[in-house]
Enzyme design. Structure first.
Site, mmCIF file in Angstrom:
data_model
loop_
_atom_site.group_PDB
_atom_site.id
_atom_site.type_symbol
_atom_site.label_atom_id
_atom_site.label_comp_id
_atom_site.label_asym_id
_atom_site.label_seq_id
_atom_site.Cartn_x
_atom_site.Cartn_y
_atom_site.Cartn_z
ATOM 1 N N LYS A 225 12.782 6.605 19.041
ATOM 2 C CA LYS A 225 14.003 7.114 18.409
ATOM 3 C C LYS A 225 14.214 8.573 18.804
ATOM 4 C CE LYS A 225 15.378 9.480 15.055
ATOM 5 N NZ LYS A 225 16.609 10.102 15.572
ATOM 6 N N GLY B 167 9.165 17.784 15.784
ATOM 7 C CA GLY B 167 10.371 18.237 15.097
ATOM 8 C C GLY B 167 10.020 19.330 14.113
ATOM 9 N N GLY C 216 8.331 16.844 9.333
ATOM 10 C CA GLY C 216 6.964 16.461 9.710
ATOM 11 C C GLY C 216 6.067 16.287 8.488
ATOM 12 N N GLU D 137 3.907 17.421 15.927
ATOM 13 C CA GLU D 137 4.060 18.734 16.562
ATOM 14 C C GLU D 137 5.288 19.378 15.931
ATOM 15 O OE1 GLU D 137 2.189 20.495 18.313
ATOM 16 O OE2 GLU D 137 0.710 18.982 18.824
HETATM 17 P P1 NAD Z 1 14.129 17.701 13.124
HETATM 18 O O1 NAD Z 1 12.875 17.711 12.325
HETATM 19 O O2 NAD Z 1 15.408 17.945 12.426
HETATM 20 O O3 NAD Z 1 14.292 16.281 13.848
HETATM 21 C C1 NAD Z 1 13.298 15.776 14.710
HETATM 22 C C2 NAD Z 1 13.458 14.265 14.797
HETATM 23 O O4 NAD Z 1 13.160 13.703 13.520
HETATM 24 C C3 NAD Z 1 14.865 13.801 15.153
HETATM 25 O O5 NAD Z 1 14.797 12.680 16.005
HETATM 26 C C4 NAD Z 1 15.432 13.404 13.804
HETATM 27 O O6 NAD Z 1 16.450 12.438 13.880
HETATM 28 C C5 NAD Z 1 14.202 12.811 13.138
HETATM 29 N N1 NAD Z 1 14.274 12.753 11.674
HETATM 30 C C6 NAD Z 1 15.045 13.520 10.850
HETATM 31 N N2 NAD Z 1 14.845 13.123 9.566
HETATM 32 C C7 NAD Z 1 13.925 12.129 9.588
HETATM 33 C C8 NAD Z 1 13.315 11.333 8.590
HETATM 34 N N3 NAD Z 1 13.597 11.487 7.299
HETATM 35 N N4 NAD Z 1 12.402 10.402 8.967
HETATM 36 C C9 NAD Z 1 12.087 10.242 10.271
HETATM 37 N N5 NAD Z 1 12.657 10.954 11.271
HETATM 38 C C10 NAD Z 1 13.560 11.894 10.937
HETATM 39 O O7 NAD Z 1 13.914 18.728 14.331
HETATM 40 P P2 NAD Z 1 14.965 19.155 15.443
HETATM 41 O O8 NAD Z 1 15.983 20.030 14.812
HETATM 42 O O9 NAD Z 1 15.408 17.959 16.215
HETATM 43 O O10 NAD Z 1 14.030 20.002 16.428
HETATM 44 C C11 NAD Z 1 13.716 21.348 16.230
HETATM 45 C C12 NAD Z 1 12.318 21.473 15.633
HETATM 46 O O11 NAD Z 1 11.367 20.851 16.488
HETATM 47 C C13 NAD Z 1 11.872 22.918 15.536
HETATM 48 O O12 NAD Z 1 11.217 23.108 14.309
HETATM 49 C C14 NAD Z 1 10.890 23.064 16.685
HETATM 50 O O13 NAD Z 1 9.932 24.084 16.524
HETATM 51 C C15 NAD Z 1 10.266 21.721 16.696
HETATM 52 N N6 NAD Z 1 9.616 21.447 17.979
HETATM 53 C C16 NAD Z 1 8.251 21.466 18.033
HETATM 54 C C17 NAD Z 1 7.600 21.244 19.238
HETATM 55 C C18 NAD Z 1 6.103 21.214 19.318
HETATM 56 O O14 NAD Z 1 5.580 20.595 20.238
HETATM 57 N N7 NAD Z 1 5.395 21.865 18.404
HETATM 58 C C19 NAD Z 1 8.348 21.005 20.387
HETATM 59 C C20 NAD Z 1 9.736 21.005 20.293
HETATM 60 C C21 NAD Z 1 10.360 21.219 19.077
#
Ligand code: NAD
Length: 479
Positions: free
Chosen positions: A173, A226, A231, A248
């Site tokens: 997803k 994310g 997370g 992550e």
């Molecule tokens: P996000 O947490 O909003 O979304 C990440 C993913 O989770 C998306 O696919 C989203 O649709 C899904 N999601 C959202 N709600 C969910 C739920 N309730 N259950 C399951 N899945 C759900 O993050 P974002 O805005 O897409 O990305 C930015 C974040 O990602 C930042 O915090 C960034 O630091 C982090 N990030 C971390 C790394 C790493 O390796 N540490 C790498 C890239 C990005």
């Protein structure tokens, strides 16, 4: 009329009823296409298909798995220019950055093609005479893969490639903001010859599709990248259901600059880490920790270098920084600049929206001085081109400030002192440490991940990926 893109379930492109437009953040009049939004029933079908495909795929020969992954890597590399352009158009990274990311995704598949052949176990003597012990690694089962928008092809690649290499089936997803790269990758995987159901793509929102994927009883493990908020919630859900989980998450990465640093190098790597890719990298440095002796020269150097940065359409040539990826993210970045100012920070440059001929989400990178570690801009992840300066007396205070955060992904130091570089390598509380290099920018064949609130569970990438994507079996052999 824009092209419609479907989900991929059990080796077939689905017939869908709900689609969402994919908008170019450099030019909101440009729609890349319509992307299907999977229903809960389709998600269930995808998990069923992956479950049904698992017995054969998990027993499949390592040569056929290696060949499939190699073919996927070869096609990505051959199409890197086209895929990198698609990435830049949907996410807002500059085209060279997009091509670089596509190249990385291709190399990741090539690396894991080799890993199919390198997975090894151990044969150890038992404490009982006549008995020997075998330790082997086996696939985990059906893996739910959930990815963010900021690395639309590399992060999916570094989860999907090891999952498939070690014999797992996948339900993927992607983030709702960047379905274009996910769909293109799914199309390449689909045509690689892997059996139906081994890899499935379900596009849609986190609450609609991500949450049911995490909670599906037939999904054995979740690999998520994310935000920390989502997370943490996923970790709780996986704990209740006793599922393997790998997270992550965000960062608040420090970049220390000591008095003895090479000033030009320190400015360049700070600008690179803080603002390139529009600051939208989990490894971006958002806290620049500067010692007194170099402070004034460093700020002057940053202002001069930032004045040369070209911000504009991600596809235009000569651009250093593309747009912010969405209006919501742009508004969040701007609001953090205001929060910083209201807390007492001084905005030295940038921090405002930029308007061009085409409507896009452009922002001038922001540099804030007079900030302290208790301010929200130094405690919360902004995830945009916003960096704050923390002034410190010397190395000891710099180290303490660097570690004064609930995150621990990446940390950097600019110094010509072997003593301080060596001490920082050992005492930084981050998962990745950079000496005289930007905090962002990592290799694809070595472990990636953080500590504290940035990561949870086994590391990603390189050989370390087998820790999450396999499960260990201990077999006792009598005579
Ligand atoms: P996000 O947490 O909003 O979304 C990440 C993913 O989770 C998306 O696919 C989203 O649709 C899904 N999601 C959202 N709600 C969910 C739920 N309730 N259950 C399951 N899945 C759900 O993050 P974002 O805005 O897409 O990305 C930015 C974040 O990602 C930042 O915090 C960034 O630091 C982090 N990030 C971390 C790394 C790493 O390796 N540490 C790498 C890239 C990005």
């Amino acid at each position: 009329m824009t092209t419609k893109h479907s989900n991929l379930i059990n080796g077939l492109w689905t017939i869908d009823s709900v689609y969402s437009p994919n908008i170019n953040p450099s030019n909101t009049a440009d729609v890349l296409g319509e992307y299907a939004q999977a229903s809960a029933a389709q998600l269930d079908e995808a998990v069923k298909a992956a479950t049904a495909a698992f017995p054969d795929w998990s027993q499949s020969g390592i040569q056929s798995r290696a060949d499939a992954l190699d073919k996927i890597g070869t096609e990505i590399l051959a199409r890197r220019e086209e895929l990198g352009t698609l990435l830049a158009r949907e996410e807002g990274k500059t085209k060279p950055e997009g091509i670089g990311e596509a190249t990385r995704a291709g190399n990741i598949f090539k690396f894991f093609a080799g890993e199919c052949l390198r997975l090894a176990g151990e044969l150890v003597p038992s404490v009982r005479l006549g008995v020997s012990v075998e330790i082997t690694r086996e696939p985990v089962g059906v893996i739910g893969i959930i990815t963010p928008w900021n690395f639309p092809i590399a992060i999916p690649a570094w989860k999907i490639a090891p999952a498939l290499a070690y014999g797992n089936c996948v339900v993927f997803k992607p983030a709702e903001l960047v379905p274009g790269c996910a769909w293109a990758l799914a199309d390449i995987i689909h045509r690689s010859g892997i059996p139906a159901g081994v890899f499935n793509l379900v596009m849609g929102r986190g609450n609609d599709i991500g949450d049911p994927l995490v909670n599906h009883p037939d999904v054995n493990a979740i690999s998520f990248t994310g935000s920390q908020g989502i997370g943490g919630r996923i970790a709780q859900q996986c704990a209740v259901n006793l599922k393997k989980v790998q997270l992550e998450m965000g960062g608040k990465n420090p970049q220390i600059v000591l008095d003895d640093a090479d000033l030009i190098q320190a400015v360049e790597l700070s600008v690179q880490s803080a603002f390139f890719s529009t600051g939208q990298r989990c490894t971006a440095s958002s806290r620049l920790i500067i010692t007194e002796g170099i402070y004034d020269r460093f700020i002057a150097g940053m202002k001069a270098r930032m004045a040369t940065l070209k911000i504009g359409d991600a596809l235009a040539s000569g651009i250093d920084i593309g747009p912010v990826s969405s209006l919501a993210q742009l508004e969040q970045n701007l609001s953090y600049v205001e929060i910083g100012k209201s807390e007492g920070a001084v905005l030295v440059t940038g921090g405002h929206r930029l308007e061009y001929e085409t409507e896009g989400f452009y922002m001038a990178p922001a540099l804030l001085t007079e900030t302290t570690s208790d301010m929200r801009i130094n405690r919360e992840e902004v995830f945009g081109p916003v960096a704050s300066i923390i002034r410190v007396k010397g190395y000891d205070e710099a180290l303490a400030e660097a570690n004064n955060t609930r995150f621990g992904l990446s940390a950097g130091i600019a110094t010509t002192s072997l003593k301080y570089a060596t001490h920082f390598k050992r005492h930084s509380q981050a998962g990745m440490v950079m000496v005289n290099l930007p905090t962002a920018g990592v290799d694809y064949h070595v472990p990636f991940g953080g500590r504290k609130g940035s990561s949870y569970g086994p590391r990603e990438q390189g050989r370390y990926a087998q820790e999450f994507f396999t499960t260990v079996k201990t077999t006792y052999l009598g005579s």
